[in-house]
Design a protein around this motif. Structure first.
Motif, PDB file in Angstrom:
ATOM      1  N   ARG A 186       0.840  -1.196   0.000  1.00 57.80           N
ATOM      2  CA  ARG A 186       0.000   0.000   0.000  1.00 57.80           C
ATOM      3  C   ARG A 186       0.881   1.254   0.000  1.00 57.80           C
ATOM      4  O   ARG A 186       0.644   2.188  -0.783  1.00 57.80           O
ATOM      5  N   HIS A 187       1.865   1.278   0.869  1.00 54.77           N
ATOM      6  CA  HIS A 187       2.763   2.424   0.967  1.00 54.77           C
ATOM      7  C   HIS A 187       4.207   1.949   0.859  1.00 54.77           C
ATOM      8  O   HIS A 187       4.558   0.886   1.388  1.00 54.77           O
ATOM      9  N   VAL A 188       5.012   2.754   0.185  1.00 53.53           N
ATOM     10  CA  VAL A 188       6.446   2.494   0.078  1.00 53.53           C
ATOM     11  C   VAL A 188       7.176   3.687   0.686  1.00 53.53           C
ATOM     12  O   VAL A 188       6.953   4.837   0.274  1.00 53.53           O
ATOM     13  N   PHE A 189       8.028   3.413   1.670  1.00 50.03           N
ATOM     14  CA  PHE A 189       8.775   4.470   2.357  1.00 50.03           C
ATOM     15  C   PHE A 189      10.270   4.292   2.083  1.00 50.03           C
ATOM     16  O   PHE A 189      10.810   3.191   2.247  1.00 50.03           O
ATOM     17  N   VAL A 190      10.909   5.362   1.670  1.00 52.48           N
ATOM     18  CA  VAL A 190      12.374   5.413   1.610  1.00 52.48           C
ATOM     19  C   VAL A 190      12.806   6.434   2.645  1.00 52.48           C
ATOM     20  O   VAL A 190      12.506   7.628   2.515  1.00 52.48           O
ATOM     21  N   HIS A 206       6.734   7.488  -0.470  1.00 53.60           N
ATOM     22  CA  HIS A 206       7.124   8.566   0.432  1.00 53.60           C
ATOM     23  C   HIS A 206       8.636   8.527   0.664  1.00 53.60           C
ATOM     24  O   HIS A 206       9.164   7.510   1.144  1.00 53.60           O
ATOM     25  N   VAL A 207       9.304   9.622   0.329  1.00 51.91           N
ATOM     26  CA  VAL A 207      10.721   9.764   0.665  1.00 51.91           C
ATOM     27  C   VAL A 207      10.805  10.687   1.872  1.00 51.91           C
ATOM     28  O   VAL A 207      10.208  11.778   1.877  1.00 51.91           O
ATOM     29  N   ILE A 208      11.525  10.250   2.895  1.00 51.45           N
ATOM     30  CA  ILE A 208      11.585  10.973   4.170  1.00 51.45           C
ATOM     31  C   ILE A 208      13.037  11.300   4.490  1.00 51.45           C
ATOM     32  O   ILE A 208      13.901  10.420   4.463  1.00 51.45           O
ATOM     33  N   LEU A 209      13.286  12.555   4.802  1.00 51.79           N
ATOM     34  CA  LEU A 209      14.624  12.998   5.195  1.00 51.79           C
ATOM     35  C   LEU A 209      14.528  13.665   6.558  1.00 51.79           C
ATOM     36  O   LEU A 209      13.943  14.738   6.698  1.00 51.79           O
ATOM     37  N   ASN A 210      15.081  13.021   7.592  1.00 44.15           N
ATOM     38  CA  ASN A 210      15.024  13.600   8.937  1.00 44.15           C
ATOM     39  C   ASN A 210      16.296  14.402   9.222  1.00 44.15           C
ATOM     40  O   ASN A 210      17.174  14.522   8.369  1.00 44.15           O
ATOM     41  N   ALA A 211      16.401  14.955  10.424  1.00 45.91           N
ATOM     42  CA  ALA A 211      17.508  15.882  10.674  1.00 45.91           C
ATOM     43  C   ALA A 211      18.036  15.889  12.100  1.00 45.91           C
ATOM     44  O   ALA A 211      19.009  16.592  12.381  1.00 45.91           O
ATOM     45  N   SER A 212      17.463  15.122  13.025  1.00 43.55           N
ATOM     46  CA  SER A 212      17.854  15.263  14.430  1.00 43.55           C
ATOM     47  C   SER A 212      19.292  14.837  14.701  1.00 43.55           C
ATOM     48  O   SER A 212      19.971  15.417  15.556  1.00 43.55           O
ATOM     49  N   PRO A 220      -0.247  -2.755   7.462  1.00 40.99           N
ATOM     50  CA  PRO A 220       0.720  -3.854   7.484  1.00 40.99           C
ATOM     51  C   PRO A 220       1.258  -4.216   6.107  1.00 40.99           C
ATOM     52  O   PRO A 220       2.283  -4.880   5.998  1.00 40.99           O
ATOM     53  N   ASP A 221       0.574  -3.776   5.056  1.00 45.59           N
ATOM     54  CA  ASP A 221       1.051  -4.051   3.705  1.00 45.59           C
ATOM     55  C   ASP A 221       1.932  -2.908   3.193  1.00 45.59           C
ATOM     56  O   ASP A 221       1.798  -2.449   2.054  1.00 45.59           O
ATOM     57  N   SER A 222       2.848  -2.432   4.034  1.00 45.17           N
ATOM     58  CA  SER A 222       3.777  -1.363   3.661  1.00 45.17           C
ATOM     59  C   SER A 222       5.177  -1.916   3.475  1.00 45.17           C
ATOM     60  O   SER A 222       5.532  -2.966   4.027  1.00 45.17           O
ATOM     61  N   LEU A 223       5.965  -1.188   2.705  1.00 45.92           N
ATOM     62  CA  LEU A 223       7.354  -1.563   2.447  1.00 45.92           C
ATOM     63  C   LEU A 223       8.259  -0.422   2.897  1.00 45.92           C
ATOM     64  O   LEU A 223       7.987   0.747   2.599  1.00 45.92           O
ATOM     65  N   PHE A 224       9.324  -0.767   3.613  1.00 42.79           N
ATOM     66  CA  PHE A 224      10.253   0.239   4.133  1.00 42.79           C
ATOM     67  C   PHE A 224      11.662  -0.028   3.599  1.00 42.79           C
ATOM     68  O   PHE A 224      12.138  -1.167   3.641  1.00 42.79           O
ATOM     69  N   VAL A 225      12.300   1.014   3.123  1.00 49.68           N
ATOM     70  CA  VAL A 225      13.731   0.973   2.803  1.00 49.68           C
ATOM     71  C   VAL A 225      14.397   2.026   3.683  1.00 49.68           C
ATOM     72  O   VAL A 225      14.047   3.208   3.622  1.00 49.68           O
TER      73      VAL A 225
END
Length: 672
Positions: free
Chosen positions: A303-307, A458-464, A523-528
């Motif tokens: 359903r969702h793909v996160f990088v 979704h591409v996510i760039l954090n910074a902490s 639960p049908d998500s993919l994470f990289v």
């Protein structure tokens, strides 16, 4: 008739001015040499275990020779104005060289004070990061320097040092050498002329040494490119004085901007593209070589793909040798799950965050182009861009960044490259964080609130996990004393290291929490999960190349299992999107990429300066390549030619395609 010169043009005046110049030259050489000595002594923990006294002496000698060039340039800065004023406006000469020399010494002292934290951060003397920073958020950099590096205190100390050196220079200039005192004695004319010739000879020698870096000719000249002759990387950096290091950074940055660092002909690129594609070099259209077809989905379409590009998320805390240091419990627990696989031999696209962004967004390797500032990047998405290709698979696309949209033009850049939406700190309201971005937990909360049933990429760039490291991690549960106790004895008193490790702990905890929460809802998500880069802090003062530069590649989600990735896989950030496509795309799905999937063929990675396989890592610009074993021990053998071809193919395609387009035409190089 006897010809006489005005007093100002007499030998005595010439001698006075030139002697002053020589003394200033000698003073700057002494200062630069002493700076180098103290730098080595103060940062001696970075010396390699095999380095001995002879290596240090070699570095000091080689550095002093190189600093003759620097000292000559600095002396000219004060000498030339004084020389002109001496003959044109004598009254102004006295204060002119005093002012000029104080300015020069102040700049030297400030650079010197800055070089210590810079080396600790980047393991180099001043480098291209200076110019990368010029494109960065200047306000954020300024605040970071105040909060983390105590800028006012360092600046005050540097100016105090400059004043002390200036007073020493004044005293040195007042000192009268023996040669000058002898001039007051009545000497025979031949003796006087011999003395004058010797003085002129000394000037000539000083000029040669200054021009050729401690040598008398170009054949043996020392410059920044050949100065590093020791076997110790720290000493090789110490050889460069600060002005020489800045000059090196300027030259390399100029080469990058002019693309002079890559010297491929169209014939080279055609041949290399064919090798990369595994076909004959039968086309001048590069896009022909970039075409790929998916081999068929290996998991149900998520359903969702996160990088997730996690700031400074290095791989070394996940290694077994550091398992007792409690800073990576979240990722270690995730790696133990049956729906997670992991490649420990993965490289960032470049040395900075913007390279990671361009690698994931465009699919191009870091190849001497600043893609976020190139006009070509804003005309239309590149054919290898990730967002348009994920849209073809039915996903909406968004980019989430913890910091401001203006940083590196990231907002405009990602949308120009096809992302439907871009979110940054300005969209999140009043949330806690540093000048670089909001705290990770706030970013992830915003993303969770924005998720819906609509399939999304979704591409996510954090910074902490970024300087100035000002998250109150102890208030959030970081057990600093437990980490301190687990560190080697020599590192336990390093409070700055503990603060940095605390931020890794925080990034790890919040990332693991985010993955759990998304899996609960979808639960049908993919994470990289990867780091944007490493190379910011290590426990070891002299980490191996692998520990210093490696980042993790973690893939998790329904359908993933141990063995999803090749057992001997390796790669870099240009391989992320091809890996995702080969996992979820139907058989025959057409896509464009320079990289390739870690599930099918990819067993090597390359970036701006290094290459990696499952067994070895090494610098990419040596001929032949020199492998260093990933796990220590004897270096394994590699297919040198195959790796060289891969390095050159990735670089040449990533250079030509975004700058000149798909067609190989030698005429385009005429305007370089």
């Amino acid at each position: 008739m006897k010809i006489t010169f005005p007093a100002r043009l007499s030998w005595e005046n010439f001698h006075t001015v030139m002697l002053k110049g020589l003394k200033v030259y000698a003073f700057y050489l002494a200062v630069l040499s002493l700076f180098r000595l103290f730098f080595i002594v103060y940062l001696h923990d970075y010396l390699g275990p095999a380095s001995g006294t002879s290596d240090i002496l070699m570095a000091l000698w080689r550095g002093s020779r190189l600093s003759m060039q620097t000292a000559g340039c600095l002396a000219l800065l004060s000498f030339l104005p004084s020389l002109c004023l001496h003959y044109l406006w004598p009254r102004a000469e006295r204060w002119s060289w005093r002012v000029m020399n104080f300015i020069v010494l102040a700049v030297l002292a400030v650079l010197y004070a800055a070089s210590f934290p810079f080396y600790r951060q980047f393991r180099m003397n001043f480098n291209q990061m200076l110019f990368t920073g010029a494109n960065d958020d200047i306000y954020a950099l300024f605040i970071t320097m105040i909060q983390q590096y105590w800028l006012p205190v360092r600046l005050a100390g540097a100016l105090l040092l400059a004043y002390g050196l200036w007073r020493l220079l004044l005293a040195w200039l007042r000192w009268t050498p023996v040669e000058t005192r002898l001039r007051t004695v009545c000497l025979a004319t031949p003796v006087r002329w011999l003395g004058r010739l010797a003085f002129l000879g000394g000037i000539y020698l000083a000029v040669l040494l200054g021009i050729f870096g401690g040598s008398l000719g170009w054949q043996t000249a020392v410059d920044w490119e050949n100065a590093g002759v020791t076997k110790d990387e720290f000493l090789n950096e110490a050889i460069l004085d600060n002005p020489q290091a800045i000059y090196r950074a300027w030259v390399l940055n100029s080469r990058m901007l002019a693309c002079n660092g890559l010297d491929f002909t169209v014939e080279d690129i055609r041949s290399l593209a064919a090798v990369l594609a595994g076909r004959q070099p039968d086309s001048d259209n590069l896009d022909v070589y970039l075409q790929k077809q998916a081999q068929g989905a290996r998991i149900d379409k998520p359903r969702h793909v996160f990088v997730i590009l996690s700031e400074s998320f290095a791989n070394w805390p996940l290694l077994d040798k550091y398992k007792d240091i409690p800073i990576a419990a979240g990722m270690r627990a995730l790696l133990a799950e049956p729906d997670t696989d992991y490649c420990p031999t993965f490289l960032p696209n470049g040395a900075s965050t913007v390279s990671a962004v361009t690698g994931v967004v465009t699919g191009f390797a870091d190849a001497n182009l600043y893609l976020t500032t190139m006009p070509e990047s804003f005309r239309e998405p590149y054919v290898t861009a990730s967002a348009p290709q994920m849209e073809k698979l039915g996903y909406t696309t968004d980019f989430w960044y913890a910091g401001p949209a203006t940083w590196e033009r990231i907002g405009a850049f990602t949308q120009a490259q096809g992302f439907d939406r871009f979110y940054s700190r300005g969209d999140f309201g009043d949330v806690p964080g540093s000048v670089w971005g909001c705290e990770d937990e706030c970013l992830y909360a915003q993303i969770l609130a924005g998720l819906s049933d609509t399939p999304g990429f979704h591409v996510i760039l954090n910074a902490s996990n970024h300087s100035p490291y000002d998250v109150d991690v102890e208030a959030k549960g970081f057990d600093k004393e437990a980490v301190r106790a687990a560190l080697p004895p020599e590192a336990q008193a390093d409070e700055e290291l503990l603060r940095e490790l605390g931020h890794y702990w925080y990034a790890d905890r919040e990332l693991a929490k985010f993955v759990r929460e998304v899996k609960d809802r979808y639960p049908d998500s993919l994470f990289v999960i990867v780091g944007d880069h490493a190379d910011r802090y290590n426990i070891d003062k002299m980490p191996s190349t692998y520990e210093r530069y490696g980042i993790p590649f973690i893939i998790s989600g329904r359908g993933i299992h141990k063995g999803t990735l090749l057992a001997d896989s390796a790669g870099s950030q240009i391989d992320i999107v091809p890996t995702i496509i080969e996992l979820i795309a139907p058989k025959g799905f057409a896509y464009m990429a320079i990289g390739s999937s870690l599930t099918t063929v990819n067993k090597r990675g390359v970036n701006y300066g290094f290459w990696i396989t499952r067994q070895a890592i090494g610098k990419a610009d040596t001929v032949p390549l020199v492998p260093e074993a990933v796990g220590g021990g004897a270096p394994p053998a590699i297919d040198d030619q195959a790796m060289q071809d891969y390095i050159n193919a990735v670089r040449s395609l990533s250079w030509w395609r975004p700058k000149y387009g798909p067609l190989l035409d030698a005429a385009l190089l005429k305007d370089r």
